[in-house]
Design a protein around this motif. Structure first.
Motif, mmCIF file in Angstrom:
data_model
loop_
_atom_site.group_PDB
_atom_site.id
_atom_site.type_symbol
_atom_site.label_atom_id
_atom_site.label_comp_id
_atom_site.label_asym_id
_atom_site.label_seq_id
_atom_site.Cartn_x
_atom_site.Cartn_y
_atom_site.Cartn_z
ATOM 1 N N ARG A 1 1.318 6.831 -6.771
ATOM 2 C CA ARG A 1 0.195 7.743 -7.037
ATOM 3 C C ARG A 1 0.620 9.188 -6.798
ATOM 4 O O ARG A 1 0.355 10.078 -7.616
ATOM 5 C CB ARG A 1 -1.006 7.382 -6.162
ATOM 6 C CG ARG A 1 -2.283 8.149 -6.540
ATOM 7 C CD ARG A 1 -3.388 7.945 -5.519
ATOM 8 N NE ARG A 1 -3.098 8.604 -4.268
ATOM 9 C CZ ARG A 1 -3.183 9.923 -4.071
ATOM 10 N NH1 ARG A 1 -3.564 10.710 -5.031
ATOM 11 N NH2 ARG A 1 -2.887 10.440 -2.896
ATOM 12 N N GLN A 2 1.320 9.438 -5.701
ATOM 13 C CA GLN A 2 1.747 10.797 -5.370
ATOM 14 C C GLN A 2 2.779 11.312 -6.381
ATOM 15 O O GLN A 2 2.727 12.472 -6.781
ATOM 16 C CB GLN A 2 2.320 10.846 -3.949
ATOM 17 C CG GLN A 2 2.516 12.250 -3.432
ATOM 18 C CD GLN A 2 1.241 13.069 -3.439
ATOM 19 O OE1 GLN A 2 0.215 12.666 -2.914
ATOM 20 N NE2 GLN A 2 1.281 14.234 -4.060
ATOM 21 N N ASP B 1 0.833 -1.205 0.000
ATOM 22 C CA ASP B 1 0.000 0.000 0.000
ATOM 23 C C ASP B 1 0.867 1.254 0.000
ATOM 24 O O ASP B 1 0.545 2.240 -0.659
ATOM 25 C CB ASP B 1 -0.942 0.002 1.207
ATOM 26 C CG ASP B 1 -2.047 -1.034 1.077
ATOM 27 O OD1 ASP B 1 -2.294 -1.524 -0.053
ATOM 28 O OD2 ASP B 1 -2.678 -1.353 2.105
ATOM 29 N N ASP B 2 1.977 1.221 0.735
ATOM 30 C CA ASP B 2 2.886 2.362 0.787
ATOM 31 C C ASP B 2 3.512 2.626 -0.592
ATOM 32 O O ASP B 2 3.593 3.771 -1.037
ATOM 33 C CB ASP B 2 3.985 2.118 1.830
ATOM 34 C CG ASP B 2 4.906 3.309 1.976
ATOM 35 O OD1 ASP B 2 4.402 4.431 2.178
ATOM 36 O OD2 ASP B 2 6.145 3.117 1.860
ATOM 37 N N GLN B 3 3.932 1.571 -1.276
ATOM 38 C CA GLN B 3 4.498 1.727 -2.617
ATOM 39 C C GLN B 3 3.461 2.288 -3.584
ATOM 40 O O GLN B 3 3.768 3.169 -4.397
ATOM 41 C CB GLN B 3 5.018 0.386 -3.131
ATOM 42 C CG GLN B 3 6.264 -0.114 -2.421
ATOM 43 C CD GLN B 3 6.607 -1.536 -2.795
ATOM 44 O OE1 GLN B 3 5.720 -2.385 -2.936
ATOM 45 N NE2 GLN B 3 7.903 -1.819 -2.945
ATOM 46 N N LYS B 4 2.246 1.788 -3.488
ATOM 47 C CA LYS B 4 1.173 2.280 -4.361
ATOM 48 C C LYS B 4 0.913 3.758 -4.115
ATOM 49 O O LYS B 4 0.743 4.530 -5.060
ATOM 50 C CB LYS B 4 -0.110 1.470 -4.137
ATOM 51 C CG LYS B 4 -0.030 0.053 -4.656
ATOM 52 C CD LYS B 4 -1.300 -0.714 -4.344
ATOM 53 C CE LYS B 4 -1.236 -2.153 -4.853
ATOM 54 N NZ LYS B 4 -2.446 -2.913 -4.538
ATOM 55 N N GLU B 5 0.894 4.159 -2.865
ATOM 56 C CA GLU B 5 0.649 5.566 -2.535
ATOM 57 C C GLU B 5 1.788 6.451 -3.033
ATOM 58 O O GLU B 5 1.548 7.545 -3.545
ATOM 59 C CB GLU B 5 0.445 5.750 -1.036
ATOM 60 C CG GLU B 5 0.216 7.176 -0.605
ATOM 61 C CD GLU B 5 -0.925 7.892 -1.327
ATOM 62 O OE1 GLU B 5 -0.854 9.132 -1.454
ATOM 63 O OE2 GLU B 5 -1.890 7.235 -1.763
ATOM 64 N N ARG B 6 3.016 5.986 -2.920
ATOM 65 C CA ARG B 6 4.163 6.777 -3.411
ATOM 66 C C ARG B 6 4.097 6.926 -4.931
ATOM 67 O O ARG B 6 4.389 7.998 -5.466
ATOM 68 C CB ARG B 6 5.485 6.139 -2.979
ATOM 69 C CG ARG B 6 5.794 6.364 -1.508
ATOM 70 C CD ARG B 6 7.205 5.972 -1.182
ATOM 71 N NE ARG B 6 7.486 4.645 -1.736
ATOM 72 C CZ ARG B 6 8.222 3.729 -1.166
ATOM 73 N NH1 ARG B 6 8.809 3.965 -0.034
ATOM 74 N NH2 ARG B 6 8.409 2.554 -1.739
ATOM 75 N N SER C 1 -6.216 14.834 -9.322
ATOM 76 C CA SER C 1 -6.560 13.558 -8.723
ATOM 77 C C SER C 1 -6.045 12.470 -9.654
ATOM 78 O O SER C 1 -5.897 12.694 -10.853
ATOM 79 C CB SER C 1 -8.083 13.463 -8.555
ATOM 80 O OG SER C 1 -8.451 12.235 -7.998
#
Length: 180
Positions: A126-127, A119-124, A137
């Protein structure tokens, strides 16, 4: 012909939704309808069946979507059915959705990795996509392809960034072959 139908009708729906100030609402409903069509392929087969009359097809559409779909969507469906382009319905709506998302500055990226991402990798990711684009968005759709060996392939619109190990190995192989 099919591409022209998708473009003309998708763009017409976009213009009507935009001009009426209901772009987001119509887009959200179109996304639901596309999902329904993808999950129920028999429904689209009924809408395109040559032995089912136009009034029967229109009745089915009203039965399924009439109470919830925006009149603009019902109108485009009706027009497609009248012109015998019902088989293009899903693609017309997808074309409209793409245009609406772009107008609303919502990016859609497809990320393929060799292994499941945290989840952390996915969020990074996306950001990082938000930081390097003008979108406000970002929708990111993840998939796994062990054949990549490592790295990522990211597609955003017509742009593709391929940092996979398999791609680098292929490039290296071609370079070596060219040198022989």
């Amino acid at each position: 012909m099919a591409k022209q139908v998708r473009t003309v009708y998708g763009s017409a729906l976009f213009a009507a939704a935009h001009d009426s100030g209901r772009l987001s609402e119509v887009r959200e409903q179109a996304e639901v309808i596309v999902h329904v069509l993808q999950e129920n392929s028999d429904f689209l087969r009924l809408l395109t069946h040559p032995e089912i009359t136009l009034p029967e097809k229109q009745g089915m559409v009203n039965e399924v979507f009439g109470g919830t779909a925006d009149p603009l969507i019902l109108g485009i469906i009706d027009t497609l059915l009248e012109k015998e382009h019902g088989s293009e319905l899903e693609y017309v709506l997808e074309r409209f959705i793409d245009q609406a998302l772009e107008e609303e500055r919502i990016g859609v990226a497809f990320v393929t990795s060799a292994a499941e991402l945290t989840d952390d990798q996915k969020e990074r990711i996306r950001q990082k996509l938000l930081d390097t684009t003008e979108y406000t968005s970002m929708r990111v759709k993840y998939s796994v392809d062990p054949g990549l060996i490592g790295g990522l392939v990211i597609q955003l619109g017509d742009r593709v960034v391929d940092s996979s190990i398999s791609s680098k190995l292929s490039t290296m192989k071609h370079s070596l072959e060219a040198g022989l």
